[in-house]
Design an enzyme around this catalytic site. Structure first.
Site, PDB file in Angstrom:
ATOM      1  N   TYR A 233      38.743  41.184  43.268  1.00  0.00           N
ATOM      2  CA  TYR A 233      40.207  42.132  43.139  1.00  0.00           C
ATOM      3  C   TYR A 233      40.927  41.477  41.914  1.00  0.00           C
ATOM      4  CZ  TYR A 233      38.319  44.283  47.475  1.00  0.00           C
ATOM      5  OH  TYR A 233      37.287  44.879  48.205  1.00  0.00           O
TER       6      TYR A 233
ATOM      7  N   ALA B 232      39.288  50.633  52.319  1.00  0.00           N
ATOM      8  CA  ALA B 232      38.294  50.740  53.162  1.00  0.00           C
ATOM      9  C   ALA B 232      38.206  52.462  53.766  1.00  0.00           C
ATOM     10  CB  ALA B 232      38.566  49.855  54.413  1.00  0.00           C
TER      11      ALA B 232
ATOM     12  N   ARG C  60      43.653  38.045  47.901  1.00  0.00           N
ATOM     13  CA  ARG C  60      42.800  38.723  48.661  1.00  0.00           C
ATOM     14  C   ARG C  60      41.257  38.537  47.779  1.00  0.00           C
ATOM     15  NH1 ARG C  60      41.498  44.951  49.708  1.00  0.00           N
ATOM     16  NH2 ARG C  60      39.605  44.547  50.804  1.00  0.00           N
TER      17      ARG C  60
ATOM     18  N   HIS D 198      39.567  52.480  42.176  1.00  0.00           N
ATOM     19  CA  HIS D 198      39.059  51.465  42.813  1.00  0.00           C
ATOM     20  C   HIS D 198      39.318  50.209  41.901  1.00  0.00           C
ATOM     21  CE1 HIS D 198      37.622  53.453  46.274  1.00  0.00           C
ATOM     22  NE2 HIS D 198      37.221  54.113  45.389  1.00  0.00           N
TER      23      HIS D 198
ATOM     24  N   PRO E 231      44.775  50.094  53.040  1.00  0.00           N
ATOM     25  CA  PRO E 231      44.882  48.908  53.632  1.00  0.00           C
ATOM     26  C   PRO E 231      44.382  47.759  53.087  1.00  0.00           C
ATOM     27  CG  PRO E 231      43.224  50.348  54.529  1.00  0.00           C
ATOM     28  CD  PRO E 231      44.223  51.118  53.440  1.00  0.00           C
ATOM     29  N   ASN E 232      44.924  46.480  53.483  1.00  0.00           N
ATOM     30  CA  ASN E 232      44.714  45.212  52.825  1.00  0.00           C
ATOM     31  C   ASN E 232      45.092  45.079  51.116  1.00  0.00           C
ATOM     32  OD1 ASN E 232      43.546  44.246  55.132  1.00  0.00           O
ATOM     33  ND2 ASN E 232      41.926  45.554  54.895  1.00  0.00           N
TER      34      ASN E 232
ATOM     35  N   ASN F 137      44.261  55.064  45.857  1.00  0.00           N
ATOM     36  CA  ASN F 137      43.106  53.696  46.245  1.00  0.00           C
ATOM     37  C   ASN F 137      43.035  53.629  47.751  1.00  0.00           C
ATOM     38  OD1 ASN F 137      41.627  51.675  46.787  1.00  0.00           O
ATOM     39  ND2 ASN F 137      42.508  50.276  45.366  1.00  0.00           N
TER      40      ASN F 137
ATOM     41  N   GLU G 219      40.836  59.276  42.538  1.00  0.00           N
ATOM     42  CA  GLU G 219      40.377  58.030  43.331  1.00  0.00           C
ATOM     43  C   GLU G 219      40.221  56.852  42.383  1.00  0.00           C
ATOM     44  OE1 GLU G 219      36.862  58.745  45.185  1.00  0.00           O
ATOM     45  OE2 GLU G 219      36.621  56.866  45.843  1.00  0.00           O
TER      46      GLU G 219
ATOM     47  N   ARG H 175      28.404  47.376  45.142  1.00  0.00           N
ATOM     48  CA  ARG H 175      28.699  46.480  45.882  1.00  0.00           C
ATOM     49  C   ARG H 175      27.949  46.701  47.580  1.00  0.00           C
ATOM     50  NH1 ARG H 175      34.773  45.588  46.817  1.00  0.00           N
ATOM     51  NH2 ARG H 175      34.072  43.965  47.917  1.00  0.00           N
TER      52      ARG H 175
HETATM   53  C1  DQA Z   1      38.564  49.052  47.026  1.00  0.00           C
HETATM   54  C2  DQA Z   1      37.344  49.012  47.485  1.00  0.00           C
HETATM   55  C3  DQA Z   1      37.043  49.217  49.125  1.00  0.00           C
HETATM   56  O1  DQA Z   1      35.446  49.201  49.274  1.00  0.00           O
HETATM   57  C4  DQA Z   1      37.633  48.366  49.669  1.00  0.00           C
HETATM   58  O2  DQA Z   1      37.527  48.324  51.292  1.00  0.00           O
HETATM   59  C5  DQA Z   1      39.140  47.988  49.262  1.00  0.00           C
HETATM   60  C6  DQA Z   1      39.503  47.808  47.929  1.00  0.00           C
HETATM   61  C7  DQA Z   1      38.925  48.656  45.632  1.00  0.00           C
HETATM   62  O3  DQA Z   1      39.983  48.838  44.947  1.00  0.00           O
HETATM   63  O4  DQA Z   1      38.064  47.986  45.194  1.00  0.00           O
HETATM   64  O5  DQA Z   1      40.123  47.395  50.066  1.00  0.00           O
HETATM   65  O6  DQA Z   1      39.186  50.327  47.282  1.00  0.00           O
END
Ligand code: DQA
Length: 157
Positions: A24, A78, A19, A104, A11-12, A75, A102, A111
């Site tokens: 990011y 959240a 964003r 990120h 998501p997002n 990825n 995994e 963070r």
């Molecule tokens: C994320 C880190 C997560 O904490 C966050 O909710 C994201 C992006 C990253 O790629 O750094 O949406 O997965």
């Protein structure tokens, strides 16, 4: 024959580019996907990239990769921090023989407190975090490495 890798972003992440660019980066997800496909091809990996904000969709894709015997770059965004449904689907894929990295863009360990827990990490083959879009490319390099064959491959799981 190329090994297939399903690259899933949660998501997002469709909003990448606009964003929180200070966190990011400025690349869009389409640009990241282009890099993933190009790097994957150079490494002999056939990468398919997908994104969803929907937990059920991500679970379905993890099941699809498990059934196909594909490796996975995920990825979970959240969902990383609280989705036992995603974690269970990852565990299922691992038990079917898929390796799962995994990734990120940011480094969640540096963070907010809620980001410092990953429910996915315990069922992942490994984690790459903190290198922006390169986290995805480093994950592909891990999947293409010498541990991807035979006995070493089994140990890597
Ligand atoms: C994320 C880190 C997560 O904490 C966050 O909710 C994201 C992006 C990253 O790629 O750094 O949406 O997965």
């Amino acid at each position: 024959m190329s090994r297939s890798v399903l690259v899933i972003s949660g998501p997002n992440l469709a909003a990448l580019g606009s964003r929180q660019p200070e966190v990011y980066g400025t690349q869009t997800l389409a640009e990241v996907h282009d890099q993933v496909v190009t790097e994957g091809a150079a490494l002999g990996l056939d990468c398919q990239c997908r994104q969803s904000d929907d937990e059920a969709q991500i679970v379905a894709w993890l099941h699809e990769a498990a059934a196909a015997g594909s490796d996975i770059v995920l990825n979970p965004a959240a969902f990383t921090h609280y989705s036992y449904a995603v974690a269970d689907a990852c565990a299922h894929a691992r038990s079917r023989g898929s390796r799962l990295i995994e990734v990120h863009l940011s480094n969640p360990a540096a963070r907010e407190g809620f980001r410092q827990v990953s429910v996915v990490a315990p069922v992942a083959s490994g984690t790459v975090a903190g290198f922006g879009a390169r986290s995805y490319l480093l994950a592909l390099q891990a999947l293409a490495g010498p541990e991807s064959t035979g006995r070493q491959r089994a140990q890597a799981r």
